[in-house]
Design an enzyme around this catalytic site. Sequence first.
Site, PDB file in Angstrom:
ATOM      1  N   SER A  45       3.811  -3.416  10.626  1.00 38.73           N
ATOM      2  CA  SER A  45       3.920  -2.461   9.527  1.00 38.73           C
ATOM      3  C   SER A  45       5.050  -1.450   9.701  1.00 38.73           C
ATOM      4  O   SER A  45       5.465  -0.808   8.739  1.00 38.73           O
ATOM      5  CB  SER A  45       2.599  -1.706   9.344  1.00 38.73           C
ATOM      6  OG  SER A  45       2.202  -1.091  10.550  1.00 38.73           O
ATOM      7  N   ASP A 333       1.368   8.945   7.956  1.00 38.36           N
ATOM      8  CA  ASP A 333      -0.070   8.715   7.787  1.00 38.36           C
ATOM      9  C   ASP A 333      -0.728   8.616   9.161  1.00 38.36           C
ATOM     10  O   ASP A 333      -0.169   9.104  10.150  1.00 38.36           O
ATOM     11  CB  ASP A 333      -0.327   7.479   6.921  1.00 38.36           C
ATOM     12  CG  ASP A 333       0.233   6.198   7.537  1.00 38.36           C
ATOM     13  OD1 ASP A 333       0.559   6.198   8.745  1.00 38.36           O
ATOM     14  OD2 ASP A 333       0.343   5.181   6.818  1.00 38.36           O
ATOM     15  N   HIS A 336       1.716   5.720  11.115  1.00 38.18           N
ATOM     16  CA  HIS A 336       3.121   5.383  10.876  1.00 38.18           C
ATOM     17  C   HIS A 336       4.031   6.611  10.798  1.00 38.18           C
ATOM     18  O   HIS A 336       3.625   7.645  10.260  1.00 38.18           O
ATOM     19  CB  HIS A 336       3.255   4.582   9.575  1.00 38.18           C
ATOM     20  CG  HIS A 336       2.433   3.341   9.564  1.00 38.18           C
ATOM     21  ND1 HIS A 336       1.207   3.261   8.919  1.00 38.18           N
ATOM     22  CD2 HIS A 336       2.632   2.126  10.137  1.00 38.18           C
ATOM     23  CE1 HIS A 336       0.706   2.053   9.091  1.00 38.18           C
ATOM     24  NE2 HIS A 336       1.547   1.347   9.827  1.00 38.18           N
TER      25      HIS A 336
END
Length: 368
Positions: A45, A333, A336
Amino acid sequence: MVCNSFLPSFFFFFFFFFFFFFLFSVPYAVTAARVVPAMYLFGDSLVDVGNNNYLKYSFAKANFPHNGIDFPTKKPTGRFCNGKNAADLLAEKMGLPTIPPYLSMSSKSNKSITQFLNGVNFASGAAKIINDIDPQYPFSIPLEKQVDYYLAVHKDLVQGLGASKAQTHLSKSLFTIVMGSNDMYNYFDSLSKSTPQQYVNLIALTFKEQVKRLYDYGARKFSIVGVGVIGCTPSERNEQTDRKCNEDVNRLSVKYNQALVSMLKSLASKLRGIHYSYFDGYSVMQNFIQKPTAYGFSEVKAACCGLGKLNADAPCLPFTTYCTNRSNHLFWDRTHPTEAAHRILVDYILYGPLQYTFPLNVKKLVAI
């Protein structure tokens, strides 16, 4: 009889016709600003640019607000970030356009090799090096499958360019791999019976096998990013009663990075023509946390977007709140980085000293 004054005009027209024909008909022609012909990215991600949007069973998606609030379009794209991530920023530094997600390209009925010539992003949120995904219900794309997709791209490039030109194109391109964090978390989630050292050795060996596959199909220049201080993410801190880092996760990450570096050195001594740049993201991220103001951060513990303690009780969702100044936060978040953090990390990847990027940085790597 041809008028003499017509000849210069004819050749002037002839020259510019073929100049512009070449410029616009060969999309992979290297421009003055372009550093490499293409970039091929593999990862999780941290560098996913939207592949998971196309996975029906994936829970790891970011195609909703408030993700993308600082992206040029101001819309969520599938990037787990408030704006651009490292994949976007590295492509910019290489003089390349945004590298699209593979699944957005493979779903097109009118595929052509031109769409692969600037590069492809195979990264997938929640992806791991170890392939433990149920093929019937894939929620992410593990490294092995990402390399499978690359092999399909390689086949198209060889068919379109010819074997020799395809090899030249790929040998000068940059292959970037950013993966391993989810494997570290998985060790504790799965209650593995292996020792930490046995586990990281297995991950490094699996990683090695995939690098060799990429090498066998044209890759020569690799940018490898080690696992960061992932025990200090808001999500991990939130699970500790004192809100400190999860040092078990950090220690495992250090062990894995050591195994990864050892593996890369061994591989480089055996594979002819291979070159790599390893980025010690752990040490740089640790610097962010220990000396935040030196890097422009005022908040390195809490997430910008979320709810509850450290804004880590919930992921960044449409109903959660977000900070007004994203540039002073390390984390966007629960897990990340912000675009601001990605920018600093990419600068280290490109220009960093031997302390953080070895045996050479990416700027020197692509110049080989």
